[in-house]
Motif scaffolding. Structure first.
Motif, PDB file in Angstrom:
ATOM      1  N   ALA A 194       0.835  -1.204   0.000  1.00  0.00           N
ATOM      2  CA  ALA A 194       0.000   0.000   0.000  1.00  0.00           C
ATOM      3  C   ALA A 194       0.870   1.255   0.000  1.00  0.00           C
ATOM      4  O   ALA A 194       0.596   2.230  -0.713  1.00  0.00           O
ATOM      5  N   ILE A 195       1.923   1.233   0.809  1.00  0.00           N
ATOM      6  CA  ILE A 195       2.834   2.383   0.871  1.00  0.00           C
ATOM      7  C   ILE A 195       3.543   2.570  -0.473  1.00  0.00           C
ATOM      8  O   ILE A 195       3.698   3.697  -0.966  1.00  0.00           O
ATOM      9  N   ILE A 196       3.978   1.455  -1.083  1.00  0.00           N
ATOM     10  CA  ILE A 196       4.670   1.538  -2.376  1.00  0.00           C
ATOM     11  C   ILE A 196       3.754   2.126  -3.445  1.00  0.00           C
ATOM     12  O   ILE A 196       4.157   3.009  -4.221  1.00  0.00           O
ATOM     13  N   ILE A 197       2.505   1.658  -3.505  1.00  0.00           N
ATOM     14  CA  ILE A 197       1.551   2.179  -4.497  1.00  0.00           C
ATOM     15  C   ILE A 197       1.316   3.671  -4.274  1.00  0.00           C
ATOM     16  O   ILE A 197       1.283   4.467  -5.225  1.00  0.00           O
ATOM     17  N   LEU A 198       1.160   4.077  -3.020  1.00  0.00           N
ATOM     18  CA  LEU A 198       0.914   5.488  -2.718  1.00  0.00           C
ATOM     19  C   LEU A 198       2.115   6.344  -3.136  1.00  0.00           C
ATOM     20  O   LEU A 198       1.943   7.424  -3.727  1.00  0.00           O
ATOM     21  N   LEU A 199       3.316   5.856  -2.860  1.00  0.00           N
ATOM     22  CA  LEU A 199       4.513   6.601  -3.248  1.00  0.00           C
ATOM     23  C   LEU A 199       4.628   6.702  -4.773  1.00  0.00           C
ATOM     24  O   LEU A 199       5.047   7.744  -5.305  1.00  0.00           O
ATOM     25  N   LEU A 200       4.286   5.617  -5.478  1.00  0.00           N
ATOM     26  CA  LEU A 200       4.314   5.652  -6.943  1.00  0.00           C
ATOM     27  C   LEU A 200       3.324   6.672  -7.492  1.00  0.00           C
ATOM     28  O   LEU A 200       3.621   7.396  -8.452  1.00  0.00           O
ATOM     29  N   VAL A 201       2.148   6.751  -6.900  1.00  0.00           N
ATOM     30  CA  VAL A 201       1.150   7.731  -7.344  1.00  0.00           C
ATOM     31  C   VAL A 201       1.667   9.153  -7.112  1.00  0.00           C
ATOM     32  O   VAL A 201       1.606  10.012  -8.003  1.00  0.00           O
ATOM     33  N   ILE A 202       2.193   9.418  -5.913  1.00  0.00           N
ATOM     34  CA  ILE A 202       2.701  10.756  -5.609  1.00  0.00           C
ATOM     35  C   ILE A 202       3.861  11.108  -6.536  1.00  0.00           C
ATOM     36  O   ILE A 202       3.924  12.216  -7.091  1.00  0.00           O
ATOM     37  N   GLY A 203       4.789  10.159  -6.740  1.00  0.00           N
ATOM     38  CA  GLY A 203       5.926  10.413  -7.619  1.00  0.00           C
ATOM     39  C   GLY A 203       5.505  10.664  -9.052  1.00  0.00           C
ATOM     40  O   GLY A 203       6.062  11.535  -9.740  1.00  0.00           O
ATOM     41  N   LEU A 222      -7.354   1.800  -4.175  1.00  0.00           N
ATOM     42  CA  LEU A 222      -6.687   0.514  -3.993  1.00  0.00           C
ATOM     43  C   LEU A 222      -5.871   0.509  -2.704  1.00  0.00           C
ATOM     44  O   LEU A 222      -5.876  -0.492  -1.950  1.00  0.00           O
ATOM     45  N   VAL A 223      -5.185   1.619  -2.425  1.00  0.00           N
ATOM     46  CA  VAL A 223      -4.423   1.731  -1.178  1.00  0.00           C
ATOM     47  C   VAL A 223      -5.363   1.637   0.022  1.00  0.00           C
ATOM     48  O   VAL A 223      -5.082   0.936   1.025  1.00  0.00           O
ATOM     49  N   TYR A 224      -6.492   2.348  -0.054  1.00  0.00           N
ATOM     50  CA  TYR A 224      -7.476   2.313   1.032  1.00  0.00           C
ATOM     51  C   TYR A 224      -7.990   0.892   1.269  1.00  0.00           C
ATOM     52  O   TYR A 224      -8.071   0.428   2.423  1.00  0.00           O
ATOM     53  N   VAL A 225      -8.311   0.189   0.161  1.00  0.00           N
ATOM     54  CA  VAL A 225      -8.851  -1.167   0.291  1.00  0.00           C
ATOM     55  C   VAL A 225      -7.810  -2.098   0.904  1.00  0.00           C
ATOM     56  O   VAL A 225      -8.130  -2.926   1.779  1.00  0.00           O
ATOM     57  N   ILE A 226      -6.559  -1.973   0.428  1.00  0.00           N
ATOM     58  CA  ILE A 226      -5.505  -2.833   0.979  1.00  0.00           C
ATOM     59  C   ILE A 226      -5.335  -2.589   2.471  1.00  0.00           C
ATOM     60  O   ILE A 226      -5.161  -3.529   3.271  1.00  0.00           O
ATOM     61  N   PHE A 227      -5.399  -1.301   2.871  1.00  0.00           N
ATOM     62  CA  PHE A 227      -5.232  -0.975   4.292  1.00  0.00           C
ATOM     63  C   PHE A 227      -6.477  -1.359   5.102  1.00  0.00           C
ATOM     64  O   PHE A 227      -6.381  -1.973   6.167  1.00  0.00           O
ATOM     65  N   ARG A 228      -7.644  -0.998   4.588  1.00  0.00           N
ATOM     66  CA  ARG A 228      -8.893  -1.214   5.343  1.00  0.00           C
ATOM     67  C   ARG A 228      -9.215  -2.692   5.510  1.00  0.00           C
ATOM     68  O   ARG A 228      -9.691  -3.123   6.574  1.00  0.00           O
ATOM     69  N   TYR A 229      -8.947  -3.460   4.475  1.00  0.00           N
ATOM     70  CA  TYR A 229      -9.334  -4.872   4.521  1.00  0.00           C
ATOM     71  C   TYR A 229      -8.118  -5.792   4.581  1.00  0.00           C
ATOM     72  O   TYR A 229      -8.131  -6.897   4.052  1.00  0.00           O
ATOM     73  N   ARG A 230      -7.069  -5.277   5.223  1.00  0.00           N
ATOM     74  CA  ARG A 230      -5.890  -6.121   5.394  1.00  0.00           C
ATOM     75  C   ARG A 230      -6.224  -7.306   6.293  1.00  0.00           C
ATOM     76  O   ARG A 230      -7.183  -7.268   7.075  1.00  0.00           O
TER      77      ARG A 230
END
Length: 453
Positions: A4-13, A57-65
């Motif tokens: 989730a962190i990797i996806i978020l960083l890729l989006v920001i980058g 997708l990040v939210y779902v991965i975090f929320r439903y981990r």
């Protein structure tokens, strides 16, 4: 969590890189700012969707981990969600397509006051044709293309007699004047693209396509073929020069018409013999060449190619580059046949010369054969030269002269002049010869070929 962190960083980058990226549109130099706006709108819509989907997708991965004791609930259908997604997707696609369709409607409808010019593509060269005083372009037929009629104009069509022919890869256009470009191909698929004008269109053999634009900036702009058209595709470059109307009119008035190209009187070899006497002191009485004087053989060479080189010497395209000491000697000699008729007589006499015996060359023929594969498409399997590819005969050239010219092209002693279009192509293509051994091998292989085979 890590994914989730990797996806978020890729989006920001990705978002940051989009705004600070040095790779963006070239400066606009035409009326087609609407195309830029349409592309930017597409960026915004797809960008918002990209960010929204990935953040979700990040939210779902975090929320439903995974958590001990929790069990996933399977819900195969959700009509309400599907309805909203379908509606949102439809709106997004319509928002992207509608402006494009509107702009396309304008793109295929040139203004009534547009001037017409035909751009002709062939491997790997551009040439152009303007209508004459009658405002009409004459009929063309690829079956009529020849050395004396490279555009394939119909000599029986009166409308084509005053057509203005541009044999250069440089197209000159007037500032702030709508231009409709008719596109025709002599051989394979090509594409007419000027990035600063935001226009592009394919050239399809047997068809006539078109595009239009209004140049809004004075300057020179690269013309490229963006359709893979063969081994020399990357070297198919041209240039569009935009000038003020007065300068454009002056330039156009200096160009030749089709009728003028057909009025050339055939050369007289008897008169050409007298002109050749000056040439004989270096190139030999029978055009056999003289290595001691650094003069190549001219007997057996294509007459159209010799004519082009004489013109190049006269115009300073050849012989003026630093390091071309032997070419510099030819400038004065070429000036002795400055008028077209004298040149015709000289070439007619050279055309009567018997082909001299060829010299020997040493090298690895197997390696030379492999290296020559890049040359065969233009110069022919037997190095016989192909007029329609603007490629001269190589078979029979002295090995020392051929090797020297390859070296000149490699080192940009030839091909560096802005008007030496074919030389520039050769400078790009010979870079595949990485060593002196490669040059010796390909020269030896060419020397083993016979143009008569």
């Amino acid at each position: 969590m890590a994914i989730a962190i990797i996806i978020l960083l890729l989006v920001i980058g990705t978002v940051i890189f989009h705004f600070i990226s040095p790779w963006w549109f070239t400066p606009l130099a035409s009326n087609w700012s609407a195309i830029d706006n349409t592309v930017e709108l597409t960026f915004w819509i797809t960008g918002i969707v990209f960010v929204a989907v990935n953040v979700f997708l990040v939210y779902v991965i975090f929320r439903y981990r995974h958590k001990p004791g929790l069990k996933a609930d399977y819900e195969p259908e959700n009509k309400k969600l599907e309805g909203w997604l379908t509606l949102a997707t439809t709106i997004g696609i319509a928002a992207m397509l509608a402006p494009g369709l509107y702009i396309w409607g304008q793109f295929v409808a040139p203004p009534d006051d547009s001037i017409e010019v035909e751009a002709v593509g062939q491997q790997w060269h551009w040439s152009y044709r303007f209508p004459g005083a009658d405002g009409q372009l004459g009929k063309v037929d690829t079956r009529l293309i020849s050395e004396d009629n490279p555009f394939g104009l119909d000599p029986s069509d009166p409308a084509g007699q005053d057509d203005i022919l541009i044999f250069s890869n440089e197209l000159v256009l007037p500032l702030d004047q709508p231009v409709k470009v008719l596109l025709r191909s002599k051989d394979v698929l090509h594409n007419f693209t000027v990035p600063q004008f935001r226009v592009k269109m394919d050239l399809v053999p047997g068809m006539l396509s078109s595009l239009w634009f209004t140049p809004t900036s004075v300057g020179a702009f690269d013309l490229m073929c963006e359709e893979l058209c063969g081994i020399g595709h990357y070297a198919m470059r041209g240039r569009v020069v935009v000038k003020a109307q007065e300068d454009f009119d002056d330039w156009l008035a200096r160009q030749v018409t089709f009728a003028q190209t057909q009025d050339r009187v055939a050369g007289d070899s008897a008169l050409g013999r007298a002109h050749y006497q000056v040439c004989a002191s270096c190139h030999g009485a029978e055009g056999e060449g003289n290595q001691a004087l650094n003069a190549p053989r001219v007997a057996g060479q294509d007459i159209w190619y010799l004519r082009r080189q004489l013109h190049n010497y006269q115009q300073g395209v050849r012989g003026t580059a630093e390091g071309d000491q032997f070419g510099g000697q030819m400038i004065a000699m070429a000036g002795l046949v400055a008028d077209e008729q004298s040149m015709q007589h000289l070439l007619a006499y050279i055309d009567t010369m018997p082909e001299p015996a060829r010299a020997t060359a040493e090298g690895n023929l197997n390696n030379g054969r492999q290296l020559y594969r890049n040359c065969v498409y233009c110069h022919g399997e037997q190095a016989q030269g192909i007029y329609h590819m603007n490629a001269p005969r190589l078979a029979g050239l002295e090995p020392w002269y051929l090797a020297r010219q390859i070296g000149y092209f490699r080192d940009r002693i030839r091909g560096g002049h802005p008007d030496d279009f074919y030389g520039a192509q050769m400078s790009l293509l010979v870079q595949s010869l990485r060593s002196e051994e490669d040059i010796a091998d390909i020269v030896a292989y060419i020397n083993s070929l016979s143009a008569a085979d």
